[in-house]
Design an enzyme around this catalytic site. Structure first.
Site, PDB file in Angstrom:
ATOM      1  N   HIS A  24       0.815  -1.208   0.000  1.00 40.84           N
ATOM      2  CA  HIS A  24       0.000   0.000   0.000  1.00 40.84           C
ATOM      3  C   HIS A  24       0.864   1.280   0.000  1.00 40.84           C
ATOM      4  O   HIS A  24       0.854   2.050  -0.944  1.00 40.84           O
ATOM      5  CB  HIS A  24      -0.902   0.029   1.241  1.00 40.84           C
ATOM      6  CG  HIS A  24      -1.836  -1.128   1.368  1.00 40.84           C
ATOM      7  ND1 HIS A  24      -2.805  -1.459   0.425  1.00 40.84           N
ATOM      8  CD2 HIS A  24      -1.974  -2.052   2.350  1.00 40.84           C
ATOM      9  CE1 HIS A  24      -3.488  -2.514   0.833  1.00 40.84           C
ATOM     10  NE2 HIS A  24      -3.006  -2.904   1.999  1.00 40.84           N
TER      11      HIS A  24
HETATM   12  O1  RIB Z   1      -5.394   0.416   4.215  1.00 39.26           O
HETATM   13  C1  RIB Z   1      -3.993   0.408   4.184  1.00 39.26           C
HETATM   14  C2  RIB Z   1      -3.436   1.624   4.863  1.00 39.26           C
HETATM   15  O2  RIB Z   1      -3.831   1.654   6.230  1.00 39.26           O
HETATM   16  C3  RIB Z   1      -1.899   1.632   4.900  1.00 39.26           C
HETATM   17  O3  RIB Z   1      -1.449   2.953   4.916  1.00 39.26           O
HETATM   18  C4  RIB Z   1      -1.592   0.970   6.198  1.00 39.26           C
HETATM   19  O4  RIB Z   1      -0.307   1.348   6.706  1.00 39.26           O
HETATM   20  C5  RIB Z   1      -2.680   1.527   7.075  1.00 39.26           C
HETATM   21  O5  RIB Z   1      -2.257   2.810   7.517  1.00 39.26           O
END
Ligand code: RIB
Ligand code: CA
Length: 312
Positions: free
Chosen positions: A244
């Site tokens: 992500h």
């Molecule tokens: O949904 C994924 C996100 O939420 C990423 O940034 C993870 O680190 C959490 O913060």
């Protein structure tokens, strides 16, 4: 493996984050491909105390001599939503880093964000956690939206993909009011959401390669990856995990590997089942765009870049 074209200037960034396993891999990536002006921390995956300690410790591991400013310990409405089940109680899975020697530069991230964009041109803002610090800065000094070169967030999703609920992505769900402030502020906004980040997955083959490389950072990223897999898939290491936050960093440093489209996006703050949804208008005749939404990523190239950054 990668030769940076001689003329490719590293973008200067201010990173807001909530480390967090993928935030940690994102900081490794940012250390390689961006010029980090400073880092602000926010409660999210784990408590503000833990995200801040993890950030300070990661900066020392990476040799990053940059100011770290702590920010919001809860959402604009005072809520705390965390994700220890995904990142571990301390936020970095099984990884334990030495207690950081440096301390925070301040506990007022919003003021640091305002001052940074008031005094620096050509500065990109990258948000990897809940948008509370960003929203506070914009509410306090609305004019900074004209001074922020662009704001790239890891957050939300096109096509209604959720993770923390059926409809909502974690960073938006943790503070939908803050996200609504950001999406309606007029800031030049890029949304790197779950619909894109799920295209960029790493797992056992990458962690084995990083272990074989056998540097401090490559072994650290290998352990972070294994922790991520174990926590998300209860030890089933055959499955891969989405990168992500590294995708948000690479969307700034390597935009050529992403396809984005101008869209109108609204944040649901009231729905019983849909609070935290980012509603992307994909109608043939849509509402006025307020955001560039990421749809496609060159996964193979992005994984190469993350590995390249980790094998230093
Ligand atoms: O949904 C994924 C996100 O939420 C990423 O940034 C993870 O680190 C959490 O913060
Ligand atoms: Ca994050």
């Amino acid at each position: 493996m990668f030769r940076r074209p001689i003329n490719k200037v590293k973008p200067r960034v201010l990173i807001d984050c909530d480390p967090g396993i993928d935030d940690a891999i994102a900081l490794v990536t940012a250390a390689k491909y961006t010029e980090i002006l400073g880092i602000t921390t926010v409660a999210g995956n784990v408590s503000l105390e833990s995200t801040t300690r993890n950030t300070l410790a990661l900066c020392e591991l990476l040799g990053l001599d940059v100011p770290v400013h702590a920010g919001a310990a809860h959402s604009l409405r005072g809520q705390v939503v965390t994700a220890e089940e995904v990142h571990g109680d301390a936020g970095l899975g099984t990884l334990t880093l030495p207690t950081p020697k440096k301390n925070i530069a301040s506990d007022d991230a919003a003021t640091y964000i305002i001052e940074s964009f008031t005094h620096h041109k050509n500065l990109h803002l990258v948000a990897l956690g809940p948008l509370t610090n960003i929203a506070k800065a914009i509410e306090r000094e609305p004019n900074i939206v004209n001074q922020i070169t662009d704001l790239t967030i890891m957050g939300g999703s096109a096509r209604g993909i959720g993770n923390v609920t059926a409809a909502a992505e974690f960073n938006i769900f943790a503070d939908p009011e803050a996200a609504s402030v950001v999406f309606s502020s007029g800031v030049r906004l890029k949304m790197i959401g779950l619909n894109l980040t799920h295209q960029v997955q790493m797992g056992l083959s990458e962690s084995k390669r990083l272990t074989r490389h056998n540097s401090v950072i490559s072994r650290t990223v290998a352990e972070l990856l294994l922790s991520y897999q174990s926590l998300i898939y209860s030890g089933n290491l055959a499955k891969t995990v989405p990168m992500h936050d590294p995708c948000a960093i690479l969307a700034v440093s390597h935009p050529e590997f992403f396809t984005l489209s101008d869209r109108n996006v609204n944040v649901e703050t009231a729905g019983t089942y849909t609070r935290g949804l980012t509603l992307v208008d994909e109608r043939r005749v849509p509402a006025e765009p307020n955001c560039r939404v990421g749809y496609e990523a060159n996964s193979r190239q992005l994984i190469k870049l993350i590995l390249n950054a980790s094998m230093t």
